[in-house]
Design a protein around this motif. Structure first.
Motif, mmCIF file in Angstrom:
data_model
loop_
_atom_site.group_PDB
_atom_site.id
_atom_site.type_symbol
_atom_site.label_atom_id
_atom_site.label_comp_id
_atom_site.label_asym_id
_atom_site.label_seq_id
_atom_site.Cartn_x
_atom_site.Cartn_y
_atom_site.Cartn_z
ATOM 1 N N HIS A 149 0.826 -1.208 0.000
ATOM 2 C CA HIS A 149 0.000 0.000 0.000
ATOM 3 C C HIS A 149 0.859 1.257 0.000
ATOM 4 C CE1 HIS A 149 -2.751 -3.123 1.505
ATOM 5 N NE2 HIS A 149 -3.623 -2.470 0.753
ATOM 6 N N ILE A 150 0.289 2.338 -0.479
ATOM 7 C CA ILE A 150 0.968 3.625 -0.459
ATOM 8 C C ILE A 150 1.195 3.998 1.006
ATOM 9 C CG2 ILE A 150 0.757 6.081 -1.036
ATOM 10 C CD1 ILE A 150 -1.042 5.158 -3.429
ATOM 11 N N GLN A 151 2.391 4.463 1.321
ATOM 12 C CA GLN A 151 2.737 4.763 2.710
ATOM 13 C C GLN A 151 1.738 5.755 3.320
ATOM 14 O OE1 GLN A 151 6.794 5.947 3.255
ATOM 15 N NE2 GLN A 151 6.581 6.114 5.460
ATOM 16 N N GLY A 152 1.193 5.367 4.484
ATOM 17 C CA GLY A 152 0.251 6.226 5.203
ATOM 18 C C GLY A 152 -1.173 6.171 4.667
ATOM 19 N N MET A 153 -1.439 5.294 3.707
ATOM 20 C CA MET A 153 -2.772 5.195 3.107
ATOM 21 C C MET A 153 -3.202 3.730 3.037
ATOM 22 S SD MET A 153 -2.397 7.867 -0.058
ATOM 23 C CE MET A 153 -4.140 8.033 -0.326
ATOM 24 N N LEU A 154 -4.469 3.518 2.739
ATOM 25 C CA LEU A 154 -4.968 2.166 2.525
ATOM 26 C C LEU A 154 -4.978 1.793 1.047
ATOM 27 C CD1 LEU A 154 -7.922 2.124 5.081
ATOM 28 C CD2 LEU A 154 -5.673 1.076 5.319
ATOM 29 N N ASN A 155 -4.595 2.742 0.187
ATOM 30 C CA ASN A 155 -4.624 2.501 -1.252
ATOM 31 C C ASN A 155 -3.470 1.608 -1.693
ATOM 32 O OD1 ASN A 155 -6.035 5.144 -0.747
ATOM 33 N ND2 ASN A 155 -6.559 4.788 -2.884
ATOM 34 N N ARG A 156 -3.785 0.728 -2.618
ATOM 35 C CA ARG A 156 -2.788 -0.174 -3.197
ATOM 36 C C ARG A 156 -1.790 0.627 -4.010
ATOM 37 N NH1 ARG A 156 -2.882 -5.729 -5.644
ATOM 38 N NH2 ARG A 156 -1.446 -5.675 -7.381
ATOM 39 N N ASN A 157 -0.536 0.311 -3.858
ATOM 40 C CA ASN A 157 0.501 0.910 -4.677
ATOM 41 C C ASN A 157 0.381 0.362 -6.097
ATOM 42 O OD1 ASN A 157 2.716 2.603 -4.955
ATOM 43 N ND2 ASN A 157 3.800 1.683 -3.221
ATOM 44 N N VAL A 158 1.001 1.015 -7.056
ATOM 45 C CA VAL A 158 0.983 0.533 -8.438
ATOM 46 C C VAL A 158 1.860 -0.709 -8.543
ATOM 47 C CG1 VAL A 158 1.569 1.070 -10.829
ATOM 48 C CG2 VAL A 158 0.673 2.859 -9.348
ATOM 49 N N SER A 159 1.328 -1.738 -9.180
ATOM 50 C CA SER A 159 2.170 -2.886 -9.503
ATOM 51 C C SER A 159 2.571 -2.728 -10.961
ATOM 52 C CB SER A 159 1.434 -4.209 -9.255
ATOM 53 O OG SER A 159 0.239 -4.281 -9.970
ATOM 54 N N HIS A 160 3.795 -2.992 -11.254
ATOM 55 C CA HIS A 160 4.318 -2.725 -12.598
ATOM 56 C C HIS A 160 4.379 -3.997 -13.436
ATOM 57 C CE1 HIS A 160 5.074 1.414 -11.555
ATOM 58 N NE2 HIS A 160 5.568 0.979 -10.404
ATOM 59 N N GLY A 161 3.271 -4.738 -13.444
ATOM 60 C CA GLY A 161 3.128 -5.909 -14.292
ATOM 61 C C GLY A 161 2.399 -5.538 -15.564
ATOM 62 N N ARG A 162 1.911 -6.537 -16.273
ATOM 63 C CA ARG A 162 1.292 -6.266 -17.575
ATOM 64 C C ARG A 162 -0.029 -5.511 -17.477
ATOM 65 N NH1 ARG A 162 0.720 -12.280 -17.748
ATOM 66 N NH2 ARG A 162 -1.494 -12.807 -17.739
ATOM 67 N N TYR A 163 -0.693 -5.530 -16.325
ATOM 68 C CA TYR A 163 -1.950 -4.797 -16.178
ATOM 69 C C TYR A 163 -1.761 -3.443 -15.484
ATOM 70 C CZ TYR A 163 -3.454 -9.597 -16.980
ATOM 71 O OH TYR A 163 -3.599 -10.858 -17.481
ATOM 72 N N GLY A 164 -0.734 -3.316 -14.664
ATOM 73 C CA GLY A 164 -0.502 -2.054 -13.952
ATOM 74 C C GLY A 164 -1.625 -1.746 -12.978
ATOM 75 N N ILE A 165 -1.988 -2.704 -12.154
ATOM 76 C CA ILE A 165 -3.089 -2.518 -11.196
ATOM 77 C C ILE A 165 -2.667 -1.483 -10.158
ATOM 78 C CG2 ILE A 165 -4.519 -3.656 -9.451
ATOM 79 C CD1 ILE A 165 -4.101 -6.272 -11.097
ATOM 80 N N TRP A 166 -3.577 -0.586 -9.825
ATOM 81 C CA TRP A 166 -3.267 0.475 -8.872
ATOM 82 C C TRP A 166 -4.504 0.846 -8.059
ATOM 83 C CZ3 TRP A 166 -6.224 4.860 -9.196
ATOM 84 C CH2 TRP A 166 -6.931 5.034 -10.396
ATOM 85 N N GLY A 167 -4.300 1.489 -6.933
ATOM 86 C CA GLY A 167 -5.370 2.165 -6.197
ATOM 87 C C GLY A 167 -6.164 1.328 -5.223
ATOM 88 N N HIS A 168 -6.464 0.068 -5.566
ATOM 89 C CA HIS A 168 -7.342 -0.727 -4.704
ATOM 90 C C HIS A 168 -6.972 -2.195 -4.725
ATOM 91 C CE1 HIS A 168 -10.024 2.556 -3.803
ATOM 92 N NE2 HIS A 168 -10.000 2.878 -5.082
#
Length: 194
Positions: A147-166
């Motif tokens: 997660h992004i430091q200090g937040m509950l949001n998912r950090n960006v994963s740098h795979g083929r989909y680039g999932i971020w935020g949740h």
């Protein structure tokens, strides 16, 4: 749903979808029920989960689940989208929510299911499993980004989909959907909120 096969659609398949005209289009085929994280053991169990979710939302007092003259049976209805005999072998699931690289997942239905009617429940279950698939594949490729430091949001994963935020468990269906029915396949998108 272990007999269903999931993979990224290739460019040739996506081009074919873009060039063909659908036989029928549907929108918003279910109320805002369900979530993509829910494990799917059988379609019957998934249908029961959706019913429970609708009743739960009614108990919360949500307006769309508490309309005048509405019975509990009206909250959730399984409906046939494709009759027996109209063989739908593939479902293409378009996912662009919280991904840097939108993806179309090609799902192959097992032979036995191809002879059964396709319902809104099976379609949402397929879509949910496709959502689970992209999170699983991303984590196999590049791991969980945390997660992004200090937040509950998912950090960006740098795979083929680039999932971020949740995380997947943050997402719920909001009732908006677009379904395009072709001769032997379906292209669909169910929208999510967090």
């Amino acid at each position: 749903m272990e007999d269903y096969l999931f993979r990224d659609a290739n460019l040739e398949e996506i081009k074919e979808i873009e060039e063909l005209k659908p036989i029928k289009k549907l929108e918003n085929i279910l109320k805002a029920i369900g979530a993509p994280y829910k494990p799917i053991t059988t379609l019957e169990n998934y249908k029961n989960y959706l019913k429970e979710d609708a009743l739960s939302k009614k108990s919360w007092g949500l307006e769309s689940f508490n309309e005048p003259n509405q019975t509990d049976d009206d909250l959730f209805k399984e409906t046939v989208l494709i009759e027996c005999g109209d063989i739908i072998k593939h479902v293409y699931c378009f996912i662009d929510a919280y991904t840097e690289n939108p993806v179309t997942i090609k799902v192959t239905r097992p032979d036995a299911n191809q002879l059964q009617p396709l319902t809104n429940v099976e379609l949402l279950a397929i879509y949910s499993r496709a959502f689970q698939f992209i999170y699983e594949e991303e984590e196999k490729e590049v791991g969980n980004p945390g997660h992004i430091q200090g937040m509950l949001n998912r950090n960006v994963s740098h795979g083929r989909y680039g999932i971020w935020g949740h995380d997947l468990s943050d997402l719920v269906y909001n009732g908006f959907s677009d379904i395009s029915i072709y001769k032997d396949f379906i292209f669909c998108e169910f929208r999510v909120d967090s």
